[in-house]
Motif scaffolding. Structure first.
Motif, mmCIF file in Angstrom:
data_model
loop_
_atom_site.group_PDB
_atom_site.id
_atom_site.type_symbol
_atom_site.label_atom_id
_atom_site.label_comp_id
_atom_site.label_asym_id
_atom_site.label_seq_id
_atom_site.Cartn_x
_atom_site.Cartn_y
_atom_site.Cartn_z
ATOM 1 N N LEU A 1 0.705 -1.219 0.027
ATOM 2 C CA LEU A 1 -0.030 -0.218 -0.143
ATOM 3 C C LEU A 1 1.001 1.233 0.054
ATOM 4 O O LEU A 1 0.442 2.279 0.385
ATOM 5 C CB LEU A 1 -0.855 -0.104 1.101
ATOM 6 N N ARG A 2 2.018 1.235 -0.271
ATOM 7 C CA ARG A 2 2.905 2.299 -0.311
ATOM 8 C C ARG A 2 2.610 3.519 -1.062
ATOM 9 O O ARG A 2 2.781 4.663 -1.027
ATOM 10 C CB ARG A 2 4.396 1.815 -0.645
ATOM 11 N N ALA A 3 1.766 3.099 -2.181
ATOM 12 C CA ALA A 3 1.264 4.098 -3.138
ATOM 13 C C ALA A 3 0.236 5.171 -2.590
ATOM 14 O O ALA A 3 0.273 6.173 -2.955
ATOM 15 C CB ALA A 3 0.633 3.333 -4.343
ATOM 16 N N PHE A 4 -0.253 4.517 -1.296
ATOM 17 C CA PHE A 4 -1.171 5.444 -0.679
ATOM 18 C C PHE A 4 -0.717 5.834 0.541
ATOM 19 O O PHE A 4 -1.431 6.248 1.562
ATOM 20 C CB PHE A 4 -2.588 4.412 -0.302
ATOM 21 N N ALA A 5 0.506 5.756 0.799
ATOM 22 C CA ALA A 5 1.040 6.216 2.169
ATOM 23 C C ALA A 5 0.998 7.553 2.536
ATOM 24 O O ALA A 5 0.956 8.487 1.743
ATOM 25 C CB ALA A 5 2.700 5.913 2.182
ATOM 26 N N PRO A 6 0.234 7.812 3.924
ATOM 27 C CA PRO A 6 -0.129 9.126 3.922
ATOM 28 C C PRO A 6 0.968 10.357 4.026
ATOM 29 O O PRO A 6 0.593 11.469 3.725
ATOM 30 C CB PRO A 6 -0.484 9.016 5.675
ATOM 31 N N ASP A 7 2.300 9.689 4.296
ATOM 32 C CA ASP A 7 3.414 10.792 4.024
ATOM 33 C C ASP A 7 4.084 10.700 2.735
ATOM 34 O O ASP A 7 5.009 11.553 2.539
ATOM 35 C CB ASP A 7 4.325 10.506 5.374
ATOM 36 N N ARG A 8 3.433 10.285 1.716
ATOM 37 C CA ARG A 8 4.324 10.115 0.500
ATOM 38 C C ARG A 8 4.460 11.565 -0.193
ATOM 39 O O ARG A 8 5.251 11.677 -1.018
ATOM 40 C CB ARG A 8 3.458 9.257 -0.578
ATOM 41 N N PHE A 9 3.726 12.577 0.257
ATOM 42 C CA PHE A 9 3.799 13.767 -0.638
ATOM 43 C C PHE A 9 5.268 14.620 -0.466
ATOM 44 O O PHE A 9 5.535 15.209 -1.218
ATOM 45 C CB PHE A 9 2.561 14.832 -0.172
ATOM 46 N N ALA A 10 5.636 14.575 0.880
ATOM 47 C CA ALA A 10 6.773 15.044 1.286
ATOM 48 C C ALA A 10 8.015 14.418 0.329
ATOM 49 O O ALA A 10 8.939 15.160 -0.136
ATOM 50 C CB ALA A 10 7.070 14.918 2.780
ATOM 51 N N ALA A 11 7.971 13.410 -0.161
ATOM 52 C CA ALA A 11 9.222 12.679 -0.750
ATOM 53 C C ALA A 11 8.798 13.101 -2.213
ATOM 54 O O ALA A 11 9.916 13.019 -2.866
ATOM 55 C CB ALA A 11 8.916 11.136 -0.851
ATOM 56 N N GLY A 12 7.895 13.688 -2.849
ATOM 57 C CA GLY A 12 7.749 14.041 -4.155
ATOM 58 C C GLY A 12 7.489 12.683 -5.091
ATOM 59 O O GLY A 12 7.648 11.794 -4.700
ATOM 60 N N GLY A 13 7.947 13.050 -6.494
ATOM 61 C CA GLY A 13 7.706 11.886 -7.399
ATOM 62 C C GLY A 13 6.497 11.433 -7.325
ATOM 63 O O GLY A 13 6.392 10.305 -7.595
ATOM 64 N N LEU A 14 5.330 12.206 -7.527
ATOM 65 C CA LEU A 14 3.966 11.357 -7.428
ATOM 66 C C LEU A 14 3.532 10.984 -8.656
ATOM 67 O O LEU A 14 4.096 11.655 -9.819
ATOM 68 C CB LEU A 14 2.898 12.592 -7.061
ATOM 69 N N GLN A 15 2.837 10.064 -8.801
ATOM 70 C CA GLN A 15 2.374 9.573 -10.219
ATOM 71 C C GLN A 15 0.811 9.798 -10.069
ATOM 72 O O GLN A 15 0.126 8.950 -9.780
ATOM 73 C CB GLN A 15 2.545 8.162 -10.377
ATOM 74 N N PRO A 16 0.399 11.009 -10.232
ATOM 75 C CA PRO A 16 -1.263 11.346 -10.145
ATOM 76 C C PRO A 16 -2.100 10.321 -11.004
ATOM 77 O O PRO A 16 -1.839 9.920 -12.171
ATOM 78 C CB PRO A 16 -1.401 12.753 -10.772
ATOM 79 N N GLU A 17 -3.071 9.959 -10.313
ATOM 80 C CA GLU A 17 -4.270 9.063 -11.173
ATOM 81 C C GLU A 17 -4.713 10.108 -12.320
ATOM 82 O O GLU A 17 -5.444 11.180 -11.988
ATOM 83 C CB GLU A 17 -5.196 8.750 -10.229
ATOM 84 N N ARG A 18 -4.510 9.611 -13.396
ATOM 85 C CA ARG A 18 -5.245 10.431 -14.399
ATOM 86 C C ARG A 18 -6.787 10.122 -14.711
ATOM 87 O O ARG A 18 -7.216 11.183 -15.406
ATOM 88 C CB ARG A 18 -4.425 10.032 -15.777
ATOM 89 N N ASN A 19 -7.307 9.105 -14.647
ATOM 90 C CA ASN A 19 -8.644 8.725 -14.937
ATOM 91 C C ASN A 19 -9.451 9.045 -13.856
ATOM 92 O O ASN A 19 -10.313 8.382 -13.282
ATOM 93 C CB ASN A 19 -8.672 7.321 -15.327
ATOM 94 N N VAL A 20 -9.530 10.545 -13.352
ATOM 95 C CA VAL A 20 -10.439 10.885 -12.521
ATOM 96 C C VAL A 20 -11.526 11.776 -13.381
ATOM 97 O O VAL A 20 -11.225 12.746 -14.012
ATOM 98 C CB VAL A 20 -9.850 11.761 -11.492
ATOM 99 N N ILE A 21 -13.047 11.609 -13.013
ATOM 100 C CA ILE A 21 -13.713 12.502 -13.868
ATOM 101 C C ILE A 21 -14.254 13.207 -12.929
ATOM 102 O O ILE A 21 -14.299 13.465 -11.589
ATOM 103 C CB ILE A 21 -14.807 11.317 -14.439
#
Ligand SMILES: Cc1cc2nc3c(=O)[nH]c(=O)nc-3n(C[C@H](O)[C@H](O)[C@H](O)COP(=O)(O)OP(=O)(O)OC[C@H]3O[C@@H](n4cnc5c(N)ncnc54)[C@H](O)[C@@H]3O)c2cc1C
Length: 211
Positions: free
Chosen positions: A191-211
């Motif tokens: 579940l690392r892609a959903f880690a609550p502290d992931r934003f500080a590390a940068g390198g995000l891969q935004p979900e593109r299929n959001v409507i």
């Protein structure tokens, strides 16, 4: 306990021990913030900054309309985010509006119908023959990469929120994974892609299929 607002958290030495609601307390080993679009103000009760913003979405429903069959699939134009699917004997449709700022205003914006109509004219012209009978607005709960925050925040405190408009689909499996993480001491899935502290590390891969 339903229909009961949270007043605050019970803490002891940096560990969350439960919550307070009105005159009562609920003591528990594990507390989960799962307040959807309202998760940031809930986290703020513990001085946590949770990057979850409410974002209004408009939905329109038509009167009975024979331009769509009951077995028609949900159809999404990912270029514009215009989508529609059968709803009863009519059709439900909507579209996101990048110009709408974050906020918790759930009043219906009838003027947005013109923007959707302009897109439908190109993408699905039959919709222009339908008569709109009702509308409502709801809140997405967006994070910076449009993925949820799932996991531990501090001792005794977890989060499962910020599903960014696709929480129905994810809820069953996230609930199961989080429960087993609490009881077994380790996540059963990565579940690392959903880690609550992931934003500080940068390198995000935004979900593109959001409507
Ligand atoms: C128009 C629209 C269309 C959508 N379509 C889809 C779709 O097709 N597929 C999909 O997967 N998802 C869809 N979603 C997204 C989906 O609805 C959400 O992702 C999902 O409901 C989030 O679930 P949740 O349990 O995290 O939050 P919620 O369902 O918002 O639940 C949060 C709960 O916390 C409670 N709460 C908040 N603050 C407090 C407080 N202080 N004290 C006590 N209780 C509190 C609220 O009352 C609420 O009951 C859509 C959303 C919208 C708005």
């Amino acid at each position: 306990r339903e229909k009961t607002p949270l007043d605050g958290f019970i803490t002891a030495g940096g560990t969350v021990r439960g919550i307070r609601t009105g005159a009562s307390e609920i003591v528990c080993a594990d507390t989960v913030i799962c307040a959807g679009p309202w998760s940031a103000p809930v986290g703020a009760m513990l001085d946590l900054t949770l990057p979850i913003e409410p974002s209004p979405r408009q939905v329109f429903v038509t009167e009975p309309f024979d331009g769509i069959g009951p077995r028609s699939p949900m159809t999404i134009d990912f270029h514009t985010s215009f989508y529609f699917h059968p709803e009863g004997e009519g059709v439900l449709f909507g579209m996101s509006d990048p110009a709408t700022p974050p906020g918790d205003d759930t009043s219906v914006d009838w003027s947005f119908l013109d923007s959707i109509t302009a897109v439908a004219q190109r993408r699905w012209p039959p919709l222009l023959d339908a008569r709109v009978k009702s509308a409502w607005a709801g809140l997405y709960e967006n994070t910076p990469d449009f993925q949820p925050l799932v996991g531990p925040l501090q001792p005794g405190l977890w989060i499962a929120a910020g599903f960014s408009g696709h929480g129905f689909m994810m809820a069953p499996v996230i609930g199961r994974w989080l429960a087993s993480w609490m009881t077994d001491g380790a996540p059963t899935a990565d579940l690392r892609a959903f880690a609550p502290d992931r934003f500080a590390a940068g390198g995000l891969q935004p979900e593109r299929n959001v409507i």
